[in-house]
Design a protein around this motif. Structure first.
Motif, mmCIF file in Angstrom:
data_model
loop_
_atom_site.group_PDB
_atom_site.id
_atom_site.type_symbol
_atom_site.label_atom_id
_atom_site.label_comp_id
_atom_site.label_asym_id
_atom_site.label_seq_id
_atom_site.Cartn_x
_atom_site.Cartn_y
_atom_site.Cartn_z
ATOM 1 N N ALA A 4 0.841 -1.194 0.000
ATOM 2 C CA ALA A 4 0.000 0.000 0.000
ATOM 3 C C ALA A 4 0.878 1.247 0.000
ATOM 4 C CB ALA A 4 -0.896 -0.007 1.238
ATOM 5 N N ALA A 5 0.402 2.291 -0.668
ATOM 6 C CA ALA A 5 1.141 3.552 -0.700
ATOM 7 C C ALA A 5 1.171 4.174 0.687
ATOM 8 C CB ALA A 5 0.486 4.517 -1.679
ATOM 9 N N PRO A 7 1.011 7.058 3.535
ATOM 10 C CA PRO A 7 0.062 8.174 3.644
ATOM 11 C C PRO A 7 0.552 9.453 2.957
ATOM 12 C CG PRO A 7 0.260 7.049 5.749
ATOM 13 C CD PRO A 7 1.300 6.450 4.841
ATOM 14 N N GLU A 9 2.563 9.722 0.337
ATOM 15 C CA GLU A 9 2.448 9.550 -1.116
ATOM 16 C C GLU A 9 0.995 9.674 -1.550
ATOM 17 O OE1 GLU A 9 3.162 6.296 -4.674
ATOM 18 O OE2 GLU A 9 4.138 5.957 -2.743
ATOM 19 N N THR A 10 0.100 9.063 -0.812
ATOM 20 C CA THR A 10 -1.329 9.144 -1.137
ATOM 21 C C THR A 10 -1.805 10.593 -1.096
ATOM 22 O OG1 THR A 10 -1.703 6.924 -0.293
ATOM 23 C CG2 THR A 10 -3.632 8.358 -0.443
ATOM 24 N N ALA A 11 -1.396 11.337 -0.081
ATOM 25 C CA ALA A 11 -1.807 12.741 0.047
ATOM 26 C C ALA A 11 -1.269 13.584 -1.102
ATOM 27 C CB ALA A 11 -1.337 13.301 1.387
ATOM 28 N N ARG A 13 -0.405 12.492 -4.143
ATOM 29 C CA ARG A 13 -1.108 12.100 -5.364
ATOM 30 C C ARG A 13 -2.514 12.715 -5.410
ATOM 31 N NH1 ARG A 13 1.331 8.350 -8.567
ATOM 32 N NH2 ARG A 13 3.143 7.281 -7.661
ATOM 33 N N ARG A 14 -3.179 12.783 -4.280
ATOM 34 C CA ARG A 14 -4.504 13.423 -4.221
ATOM 35 C C ARG A 14 -4.398 14.916 -4.530
ATOM 36 N NH1 ARG A 14 -6.253 10.833 0.996
ATOM 37 N NH2 ARG A 14 -7.049 8.867 0.263
#
Length: 133
Positions: A4-5, A7, A9-11, A13-14
């Motif tokens: 899973a990415a 947090p 990286e996810t933020a 990308r969002r």
């Protein structure tokens, strides 16, 4: 199994996805909302643009072109610094105009530098390299 990415990286990308949507909507204020006040942008075809207000003005000028559609940035890699408070994003970008404009699609690679600020990720700099001819 794919990990899973993280947090961060996810933020990031969002935030990038949201920025792309705001540019496509020709929303100059929204396009720079994730940028630091002192952001530095090096566009592929011009000199440096320093400061969020100047970047906003550049977007607004581009949005005034009735044939301009959007700029897209597609992240390929986001690397978090050991301190966990900064990151580097690399990927591909392209600029799109309506076919009638005669303007070619522009594209290339980009690098963006991010910093966590008050729980949000903000862009410190962006460098856009054109596709080689």
């Amino acid at each position: 199994m794919i990990a899973a990415a993280a947090p961060a990286e996810t933020a990031i990308r969002r935030a990038r996805d949201q920025s792309n949507r705001r540019i496509a909507a020709h929303d100059a204020d929204g396009a720079v909302a994730m940028m630091a006040d002192a952001v530095l942008v090096l566009p592929s075809g011009g000199g440096p643009i320093s400061g969020r207000a100047a970047v906003r003005a550049a977007f607004a000028a581009g949005f005034a072109d009735p044939d301009f559609l959007t700029y897209e940035r597609r992240p390929e890699r986001i690397e978090l610094a050991p301190d966990g408070l900064s990151a580097t994003e690399t990927g591909r970008w392209r600029g799109l105009w309506k076919p009638r404009s005669g303007q070619p699609t522009l594209s290339g690679r980009y690098t963006a530098r991010w910093r966590q600020d008050g729980g949000s990720w903000i862009t410190l700099s962006e460098i856009f390299e054109p596709e080689p001819a």
